[in-house]
Design an enzyme around this catalytic site. Structure first.
Site: not given
Ligand code: KIV
Length: 281
Positions: A49, A118, A120, A187
């Site tokens: 994102d 993915k 968070e 991260e």
């Molecule tokens: O949004 C993204 O590009 C990410 C990466 C930085 C891990 O979540």
């Protein structure tokens, strides 16, 4: 049936099995041409994102929508054949309940053909991850600095640089692992904590600003190419594409002003008329 060779992508099982072995190479992509280039070297491509900031000019990732993620993921799928493809669930698309998370993630998978999603969050997202994984959606977790929480955190904060934070972050890593995540992004994390978590859990850790102790690395491709302006200190710039583009468009503008472009080889000349069509007798 199509005569085309079927695409054989790296599966989440293969990514998981690489734990503790050869480091996993992961990169972001948002478009077909970049996907074609990074697919050659990547185990995993993330449609992050971060697209909101890198491509659309937003200040942070909060305004990114599910429709934006789907459109960019479709473009990346068209440009890649080998890598495992993971799509970020944007802010607001999964936090409310496991059911809503499942519904939105299944839409992402159906409309893009990606391998996994993915999201968070640590302990508080574990029940959602478990719900999704049990119903067939592979999930990559993301803990430590979680950019979607920028407003809640009051900025982008690293984690684990003071030992008093370690227990909470370790608990996050264990919770998402037990919930069934196939890998986890760490991260903005201090090296000793990233190293400890990498030893502690049985799924691969993918670091971004989390040291070389992780099982793999990910960077925003545009950052390492030098396409973005200011980048975090953990980014290594492998090229200066911004400078190259600046010079190229400058040369183009100078050529246009000087009428040096288009030259003869870029110009259509006249050709012979085609013979007239014969009329029916
Ligand atoms: O949004 C993204 O590009 C990410 C990466 C930085 C891990 O979540």
């Amino acid at each position: 049936m199509s005569a085309q060779t079927p695409i054989r992508r790296k599966t989440v099982t293969k990514i998981r099995a690489q734990k503790g072995k050869d480091p996993l190479v992961c990169l972001t992509a948002y478009t077909t041409p970049i996907a074609e280039l990074v697919d050659e070297v990547s185990d995993l491509i993330l449609i992050g994102d971060s697209v909101g900031m890198v491509v659309h000019g937003f200040d942070n990732t909060v305004p990114v929508t599910l429709d934006m993620m789907i459109l960019h993921a479709q473009a990346v799928l068209r440009g890649s054949q080998r890598a495992c493809i993971v799509v970020d669930m944007p802010f607001g698309s999964y936090e409310e309940s496991p059911e809503i998370a499942y519904r939105n993630a299944s839409r992402v998978m159906q409309e893009t053909g990606c391998t996994a999603v993915k999201l968070e969050g640590g302990t508080h997202m574990a029940a959602t991850i478990e719900f999704m994984v049990k119903r067939g959606i592979p999930v990559m977790a993301h803990i430590g600095l979680t950019p979607q929480a920028v407003h809640a955190m009051g900025g982008y904060k690293t984690s684990g640089r003071v030992k008093s934070e370690w227990a909470r972050v370790e608990a996050d890593a264990i919770a998402v692992t037990n919930a069934g995540a196939f890998s986890i992004v760490l991260e903005g994390m201090a090296e000793p904590l990233a190293a400890k978590i990498t030893k502690l859990i049985e799924i691969p850790t993918i670091g971004i600003g989390a040291s070389a102790q992780c099982d793999g690395q990910i960077l925003v491709t545009d950052d390492l190419l030098g396409l973005t302006g200011r980048v975090p200190s953990f980014v290594k710039k492998y090229a200066d594409l911004r400078g190259i583009i600046h010079d190229a468009v400058g040369s183009y503008a100078a050529d246009v002003k000087a009428r040096a472009f288009p030259a003869l080889e870029h110009t259509y000349s006249l050709k012979d008329e085609p013979p007239p069509l014969k009329k029916n007798a």
